[in-house]
Design a protein around this motif. Structure first.
Motif, short mmCIF file in Angstrom:
data_model
loop_
_atom_site.label_atom_id
_atom_site.label_comp_id
_atom_site.label_asym_id
_atom_site.label_seq_id
_atom_site.Cartn_x
_atom_site.Cartn_y
_atom_site.Cartn_z
N UNK A 25 0.83 -1.21 0.00
CA UNK A 25 0.00 0.00 0.00
C UNK A 25 0.86 1.25 0.00
N UNK A 26 1.79 1.33 0.91
CA UNK A 26 2.56 2.56 1.04
C UNK A 26 3.57 2.73 -0.09
N UNK A 27 4.05 1.62 -0.67
CA UNK A 27 4.94 1.75 -1.81
C UNK A 27 4.21 2.39 -3.00
N UNK A 28 2.97 1.92 -3.27
CA UNK A 28 2.20 2.52 -4.36
C UNK A 28 1.88 3.97 -4.11
N UNK A 29 1.47 4.29 -2.90
CA UNK A 29 1.13 5.68 -2.57
C UNK A 29 2.33 6.60 -2.70
N UNK A 30 3.44 6.17 -2.15
CA UNK A 30 4.63 7.03 -2.19
C UNK A 30 5.08 7.26 -3.62
N UNK A 32 3.28 7.10 -6.38
CA UNK A 32 2.31 7.93 -7.11
C UNK A 32 2.42 9.39 -6.70
N UNK A 33 2.49 9.63 -5.42
CA UNK A 33 2.57 11.01 -4.93
C UNK A 33 3.86 11.69 -5.42
N UNK A 34 4.94 10.97 -5.33
CA UNK A 34 6.21 11.56 -5.71
C UNK A 34 6.22 11.92 -7.20
N UNK A 35 5.71 11.03 -8.02
CA UNK A 35 5.73 11.27 -9.46
C UNK A 35 4.86 12.46 -9.86
N UNK A 36 3.71 12.58 -9.27
CA UNK A 36 2.77 13.63 -9.70
C UNK A 36 3.13 14.99 -9.12
N UNK A 37 3.22 15.07 -7.83
CA UNK A 37 3.41 16.38 -7.19
C UNK A 37 4.78 16.97 -7.45
N UNK A 38 5.79 16.14 -7.40
CA UNK A 38 7.14 16.68 -7.60
C UNK A 38 7.28 17.24 -9.01
N UNK A 39 6.81 16.48 -9.99
CA UNK A 39 6.95 16.94 -11.37
C UNK A 39 6.17 18.22 -11.61
N UNK A 40 4.95 18.25 -11.10
CA UNK A 40 4.11 19.42 -11.35
C UNK A 40 4.65 20.66 -10.64
N UNK A 41 5.02 20.51 -9.43
CA UNK A 41 5.45 21.69 -8.68
C UNK A 41 6.79 22.22 -9.19
N UNK A 42 7.73 21.32 -9.33
CA UNK A 42 9.06 21.77 -9.73
C UNK A 42 9.03 22.35 -11.15
N UNK A 185 -8.66 12.78 -2.85
CA UNK A 185 -9.00 11.43 -3.31
C UNK A 185 -7.97 10.42 -2.82
N UNK A 186 -6.72 10.83 -2.89
CA UNK A 186 -5.66 9.94 -2.40
C UNK A 186 -5.81 9.64 -0.92
N UNK A 187 -6.16 10.69 -0.15
CA UNK A 187 -6.31 10.51 1.30
C UNK A 187 -7.43 9.51 1.60
N UNK A 188 -8.53 9.65 0.85
CA UNK A 188 -9.63 8.71 1.08
C UNK A 188 -9.21 7.27 0.79
N UNK A 189 -8.44 7.15 -0.28
CA UNK A 189 -7.96 5.81 -0.63
C UNK A 189 -7.00 5.28 0.44
N UNK A 190 -6.15 6.21 0.94
CA UNK A 190 -5.19 5.83 1.98
C UNK A 190 -5.90 5.45 3.27
N UNK A 191 -6.92 6.24 3.63
CA UNK A 191 -7.65 5.94 4.87
C UNK A 191 -8.34 4.58 4.79
N UNK A 192 -8.85 4.28 3.61
CA UNK A 192 -9.48 2.97 3.46
C UNK A 192 -8.48 1.85 3.68
N UNK A 193 -7.28 2.04 3.07
CA UNK A 193 -6.26 1.01 3.26
C UNK A 193 -5.81 0.92 4.71
#
Length: 697
Positions: A25-30, A32-42, A185-193
């Motif tokens: 669970x946490x490998x997928x979340x980490x 996904x988050x790293x790929x999306x937010x880092x690329x967009x922000x930077x 949406x990610x948080x909801x998915x994380x909370x479910x897991x």
């Protein structure tokens, strides 16, 4: 065959499930988050910032070009008012920090101010900086001012990126708001897991607590109970058919073994193997426990410290096995004496060697302790039938009482021990109670011992010399060196006090060496009669100096440094010093006499066998002790003894010196009996070296 669902297997399954689920669970979340937010922000922040910088530069180029074109004619005619209008108008533009117009020589023509404060100044680095450059968020631009093809000046502008930064931040916030919905949406998915993991965790924790933690806690509590001596609690542990059950069974067997060994060890550790009484450790723990109880109840406790007198003599003459039998019999008699006194809760212990301690609480303990001590001494004093002989020994007893004398166990033992030594000093075979005076005496002795160290270096030590006279003609023939200590607070400390302290503390060896050197140095300056030998100096030597074995070497070295004739040096030693090691004393005296040094026997007649020493030990003279001279006129026995010593010394060729001549009668009688030399207050008191030197002039 029954398969055991072991605790180890259970734990491995649960740990594997939990760790695997969490890792996926946490490998997928980490990822996904790293790929999306880092690329967009930077990428977005960098792109916006670069666009803003390009826009600011384009705007600056346009402003600079417009201003350069506008000020060309005014600059040519040096119309400062028109130039100022254009400069101020440009300076009011957004993001413009400064505007300057400089001539072809790099001198400032206008900076937008009303009074043109920097008019004519040369701009630092003019002509050497690139026309476009960034310094942090500040953009510097330069545009040439031309008239035809001639360059008549330069326009300098500074534009700030501050507003651009604000714009970039605003864009970043808008992007963040846009991504918030995605994160939700990610948080909801994380909370479910996490909820699923939490459910698994609860089940695992419950199983862990029931199957592992609770049994381990019970084992820990049982271990604490075993440590405290409550072994029954270990036997009450529940036993299961798994590893915890195996561990519990082993633990119970171990507790049983520890209990057996503790009983054996305690018996060995707290019991004296010879007498069967409690030992010092048992006494210490019992005394501490009793004092805690009595402090709460305001009770009293007596401690009797018993020491047998001269037990070493029994061990040395009859053997240690007889001494052990003696101690066993004495312990039995002390126990019987305690039983006969009908005291409550009496505790008896062998403190060590030939020392015993008795404890008992109660009322009026001081009177009852004295009565018990008298009974114990009477029991010890009865003849002891050991083998084919009857031994008679005595004991000395010191008594201290809680809380009157002390508040701690260590202080009580110390006080009773001090009182016991007072009983020995009083003649042995008696009883003494502790008193505050004993503490004061010990404290005073410790203080004197401390102050004695370094007293010579501080100039507190000095030598006095008591002259020795020829009783036939009254001529001074020598002097005895006497050490004096002038304490800065106590005044003159008697030698009878500080010499004993120096002996016991080991300082007498260093003091003796200094006295030897100082006395010889002083005697080397005493005048000698024409054609004769100079006056002698007599120096007392302590038993410790003789026992070191290097007395001859020390004396020879001091003689060499002082230049004193060895024949003018007399060393005085007591019979007690010789008795410690007569063979060593004889060897030392023989070597000293061979070097020319005289050896005298001091306090003659007070030792155990003074006459035998004259026969076996090589000496040149004896000093009759002052105790005989004092009663010379009143006691016929002292007169007879003194007369016999003088006659015997004459027959052996040994010089005689009488000490303590205090009056004319003693002086006349000694001279009449043929005593050649004498000293005392009647003849001359101790005096400084300068004064005694005048007697020999």
């Amino acid at each position: 065959m029954k398969i055991r669902w072991t605790l180890r297997a259970q734990m491995l399954v649960w740990v594997g499930l939990c760790v695997g689920t969490i890792a996926l669970v946490f490998a997928g979340l980490i990822w996904r988050e790293q790929r999306s937010f880092s690329a967009m922000r930077e990428g977005g922040d960098a792109l916006v910032l670069e666009l803003l910088r390009d826009g600011l530069r384009q705007r600056g180029d346009s402003l600079a070009a417009q201003l350069a074109a506008a000020v060309a004619n005014p600059l040519y005619f040096l119309d400062l008012d028109r130039i100022g209008e254009y400069v101020r108008s440009t300076g009011q533009q957004a993001d413009v920090v400064y505007v300057r117009v400089v001539d072809a020589a790099g001198r400032i023509v206008h900076d937008g101010s009303r009074d043109i404060a920097r008019f004519g100044e040369t701009e630092a680095g003019a002509g050497r900086q690139p026309p476009v450059r960034w310094e942090g968020d500040l953009l510097h631009l330069e545009a040439p001012v031309t008239l035809g093809e001639q360059r008549i000046g330069t326009v300098q502008l500074g534009l700030s990126m501050a507003q651009g930064r604000v714009t970039a931040q605003a864009w970043s916030r808008s992007v963040e708001q846009g991504l918030a919905s995605t994160r939700a949406a990610h948080v909801q998915w994380l909370l479910g897991g996490l909820a699923c993991l939490f459910g698994f965790g609860l089940v695992g924790l419950y199983s862990l607590r029931k199957r592992v933690l609770k049994p381990i806690r019970l084992l820990a509590e049982a271990a604490g109970a075993v440590e405290a001596g409550r072994y029954a609690e270990a036997r009450a542990l529940p036993v299961r058919d798994d590893e915890i059950g195996d561990l519990t069974r082993v633990f119970v067997r171990m507790a049983d073994s520890v209990e057996r060994h503790e009983r054996d060890i305690r018996r060995i550790a707290y019991t004296d193997p010879l007498t069967g009484l409690g030992n010092r450790l048992a006494l210490s723990e019992s005394l501490e426990s009793r004092l805690l109880t009595l402090q709460a109840s305001s009770g009293e406790l007596a401690l009797l410290f018993i020491d047998l007198d001269d037990i070493k003599r029994v061990n040395d003459t009859l053997g240690h096995h007889v001494g052990d039998e003696l101690l066993v019999e004495v312990a039995a008699r002390i126990r019987e004496a305690c039983a006969a006194e009908d005291l409550d809760v009496v505790e008896l212990a062998r403190f060590g060697g030939d020392e015993f301690v008795v404890l008992f609480p109660g009322a009026d303990v001081r009177r009852r302790a004295e009565a018990l001590a008298r009974r114990i001494l009477a029991a010890i004093a009865r003849p002891l039938p050991l083998g084919e002989r009857d031994l008679v020994v005595s004991g000395s007893i010191g008594i201290t009482v809680f809380p009157e004398d002390a508040a701690s166990a260590a202080q009580m033992v110390k006080n009773a021990d001090m009182a016991m030594y007072q009983a020995k000093a009083a003649g042995k075979g008696c009883v003494r109670f502790y008193s505050r005076a004993l503490d004061e005496a010990v404290e005073r002795r410790v203080r004197l011992e401390h102050d004695l160290r370094g007293a010579w270096e501080r100039g507190e030590m000095s030598l006095a010399f008591q002259p020795v006279f020829d009783l036939t003609d009254g001529r001074a023939v020598g002097a005895e060196a006497l050490l004096r200590w002038s304490h800065p607070h106590l005044g003159l400390v008697p030698p009878s006090v500080f010499i004993g302290i120096a002996e016991e503390s080991g300082q007498v060896e260093e003091l003796g060496r200094r006295v030897l050197e100082e006395a010889m140095r002083a005697a080397a300056g005493w005048a000698a009669p024409a054609g004769g030998r100079g006056p002698f100096v007599a120096i007392n030597i302590s038993p410790r100096q003789l026992a070191r074995g290097d007395l001859p070497e020390t004396v020879e070295a001091a003689l060499a440094r002082s230049g004193l004739d060895p024949r003018r040096l007399h060393l005085e030693l007591t019979e007690t010093a010789i008795l410690r090691d007569e063979a060593q004393a004889t060897a030392a005296f023989t070597r000293l006499r061979a070097a020319g040094v005289g050896v005298w026997l001091d306090d003659f007649g007070t030792g155990f066998s003074g006459l035998s020493h004259l026969r076996r030990v090589p000496v040149d003279g004896v000093k009759i002790d002052r105790s005989f001279v004092t009663d010379l006129l009143r006691d016929p026995n002292d007169l007879a003894l003194t007369t016999g010593v003088i006659a015997m010394a004459h027959s052996l060729g040994v010089t005689v010196v009488a000490e303590g001549i205090e009056n004319e009668g003693q002086h006349g009688l000694l001279r009449e009996r043929g005593c050649p030399l004498g000293q005392g207050f009647y003849l001359g008191k101790p005096m400084p070296g300068e004064e005694v030197a005048r007697l020999f002039g």
